[in-house]
Enzyme design. Structure first.
Site, PDB file in Angstrom:
ATOM      1  N   GLU A 197      10.932  -3.536  -5.673  1.00 41.41           N
ATOM      2  CA  GLU A 197      12.309  -3.240  -5.293  1.00 41.41           C
ATOM      3  C   GLU A 197      12.436  -1.945  -4.499  1.00 41.41           C
ATOM      4  O   GLU A 197      13.456  -1.706  -3.857  1.00 41.41           O
ATOM      5  CB  GLU A 197      13.219  -3.198  -6.522  1.00 41.41           C
ATOM      6  N   ASN A 205      27.749 -12.991  11.990  1.00 46.99           N
ATOM      7  CA  ASN A 205      27.579 -14.365  11.532  1.00 46.99           C
ATOM      8  C   ASN A 205      26.694 -15.185  12.461  1.00 46.99           C
ATOM      9  O   ASN A 205      25.817 -15.929  12.014  1.00 46.99           O
ATOM     10  CB  ASN A 205      28.950 -15.023  11.398  1.00 46.99           C
ATOM     11  N   ASP A 221      22.078  -5.415 -10.863  1.00 42.17           N
ATOM     12  CA  ASP A 221      20.654  -5.534 -11.175  1.00 42.17           C
ATOM     13  C   ASP A 221      20.230  -6.901 -10.676  1.00 42.17           C
ATOM     14  O   ASP A 221      20.423  -7.918 -11.346  1.00 42.17           O
ATOM     15  CB  ASP A 221      20.418  -5.389 -12.679  1.00 42.17           C
ATOM     16  N   HIS A 247      29.639 -18.282   5.855  1.00 41.63           N
ATOM     17  CA  HIS A 247      28.980 -18.784   4.651  1.00 41.63           C
ATOM     18  C   HIS A 247      28.089 -17.715   4.028  1.00 41.63           C
ATOM     19  O   HIS A 247      27.377 -17.002   4.736  1.00 41.63           O
ATOM     20  CB  HIS A 247      28.096 -19.989   4.983  1.00 41.63           C
ATOM     21  N   GLU A 275      20.988  -2.333  -4.644  1.00 43.09           N
ATOM     22  CA  GLU A 275      21.468  -2.133  -6.017  1.00 43.09           C
ATOM     23  C   GLU A 275      22.274  -0.842  -6.140  1.00 43.09           C
ATOM     24  O   GLU A 275      23.272  -0.790  -6.871  1.00 43.09           O
ATOM     25  CB  GLU A 275      20.285  -2.133  -6.979  1.00 43.09           C
TER      26      GLU A 275
END
Length: 470
Positions: free
Chosen positions: A461, A339, A447, A308, A441
């Protein structure tokens, strides 16, 4: 916001003919009587370029806010008529729901307005509204137009302009933001005021309601937009960057890879409950019929988990909500040790923060190709239909429960970013994979938080989180 209302009523429209939902509809003869406007209200009005669609919880829409995407109804004539949309009943005149190739839209339809047409709500927001965000673009190759947000405080008896005039001059969706900060019962509309026969498209009208007790103080947990901080890849109708949204998350699907590029969702204790994990993996028929649509059996024997992106346990507030996380577009081939260990431990930690009075805006996705599962290394599964990622990444903005989340982000706001290899034998501690949003990014070209002011975005960031992990 206090108003002196003038009881003059709303002048509606007279119409002569109907039409079909193609460009021929633009030639129908309609005599339109403009809406009576009684005054103007000054509110802060902002404008953002190329912001993506939002998806908001649709439960108790008028009380808690909504995003109207204009998808679940049909209106193929400019003639004045009432239309029942997901948010409630609206009245449209010199406006229709456009579905042609010239209509700018995120899904299959958007609102199209010409002349001095308008679209107004036939229902009130009983708890007022805090912020209204409206996406707008030029239809086809039409020229520039302008439009106004309008509001009524007496159930449509009198209407007022709200905020600044907005100019629509681009064929790409831009976003107008109105910080109305209104606690009284109110309804809203969109009124085209110039540009003549030039047409504009409107999509994803988001109305947010005050849900907390103010900035940086714990408030009432709420279900907010799943894509508050922007559309990371400007997903739209492209087959490898296809925008798909549900009430529980939004995503960008990559048809050539058979998995999502990213999934975005909001988490608070309001989303969580006691619904059982359904384990009901299912083909996503929300994708176009000519797209690859994975089934659970495509993963059988691959050596990779059905991983997921938006976790099942983040959406156990109802059985329907939990079931939505089992669409295969929310699943990617994930190594068991990723996972079931480091990825799961971060999911558990973020849920604990939500239970402690925080709300979290999360984006998760994949990068690269090639990972190692139980059967060893693989670039793809299912005969090449599904790409195996090299890594799974996740970013999360953490705020105390409250309202106006974008405005509450500052240079001290905590952001967690991780990039976890899609391999066996990796560490079970997610903290070993912490990185910066800038690094994610750079890896993806996205973005991730375009709606945060640049002066704040550049600080948070670039930082690698070193906060607690349990």
């Amino acid at each position: 916001m206090k108003l002196k209302l003038v009881t003059l009523g709303v002048a509606m429209s007279l119409f002569l003919t109907g039409c079909t939902n193609d460009d021929k509809s633009d030639y129908q003869a309609i005599e339109s009587i403009p809406l009576a406007i009684e005054g103007e209200l000054k509110v802060e009005t902002l404008h953002y370029d190329n912001e993506g669609p939002h998806e908001h919880n649709q439960t108790q829409k008028s009380a808690s806010g909504f995003t109207e995407a204009f998808e679940n109804a049909s209106k193929t004539s400019y003639s004045g008529a009432t239309v029942n949309l997901a948010s409630g009943s609206w009245y449209l005149t010199d406006a229709l729901l456009g579905a042609t190739s010239n209509d700018r839209k995120y899904g299959s339809k958007s609102l199209r307005i010409r002349n001095e047409g308008y679209a107004i709500m036939n229902f009130d927001m009983p708890n007022g509204a805090s912020t209204i965000r409206i996406r707008h673009a030029k239809y086809g190759n039409n020229g520039t137009s302008t439009w106004r947000l309008i509001a009524s405080y007496n159930s449509g008896g009198d209407w007022y302009f709200v905020g600044n005039t907005i100019t629509t001059s681009s064929t790409a969706f831009n976003t107008a933001v109105f910080n109305v900060d209104e606690d009284s019962s109110v309804r809203f509309g969109i009124y085209k005021v110039s540009g003549g026969s030039n047409r504009i498209n409107i999509d994803n009208v988001e109305i947010a309601v005050n849900g907390g007790t103010g900035d940086n103080t714990p408030g009432v947990p709420s279900r907010d937009s799943n894509i508050t901080f922007g559309n990371p890849s400007n997903a739209g109708s492209s087959s490898n960057n296809y925008y798909l949204s549900r009430s529980d998350y939004a995503l960008s699907y990559n048809n050539s890879k058979g998995i999502a590029n990213w999934v975005s969702w909001h988490l608070s204790s309001s989303w969580m409950g006691s619904a059982r994990r359904c384990n009901c993996f299912k083909r996503d028929t929300g994708l176009p019929s000519n797209f690859f649509r994975a089934t659970t059996s495509d993963y059988t024997g691959s050596g990779f988990d059905r991983g997921h992106l938006c976790p099942s346990a983040d959406r156990n507030g109802s059985s329907t909500s939990n079931s939505n996380t089992y669409y295969m577009t929310n699943i990617a081939p994930q190594s068991p040790d990723n996972n079931q260990r480091s990825w799961k431990n971060l999911e558990d930690y973020l849920r604990s923060l939500a239970q402690d009075g925080n709300e979290i805006h999360i984006i998760a996705g994949i990068a690269g190709q090639g990972g190692s599962g139980r059967n060893g290394f693989a670039n793809t599964i299912d005969g090449g239909n599904i790409s195996v990622p090299d890594s799974f990444w996740k970013v999360a903005i953490i705020l105390p429960n409250g309202s106006n989340d974008i405005n509450r982000v500052n240079t001290s706001t905590r952001i967690i970013a991780v990039n976890i290899p899609n391999d066996q034998g990796i560490s079970s501690s997610w903290t070993n994979f912490r990185t910066s949003v800038n690094q994610i990014e750079s890896l993806t070209g996205y973005d991730l938080f375009e709606n945060i002011p640049n002066s704040i975005e550049s600080v948070i960031e670039s930082r690698v989180d070193n906060g607690p992990s349990n």
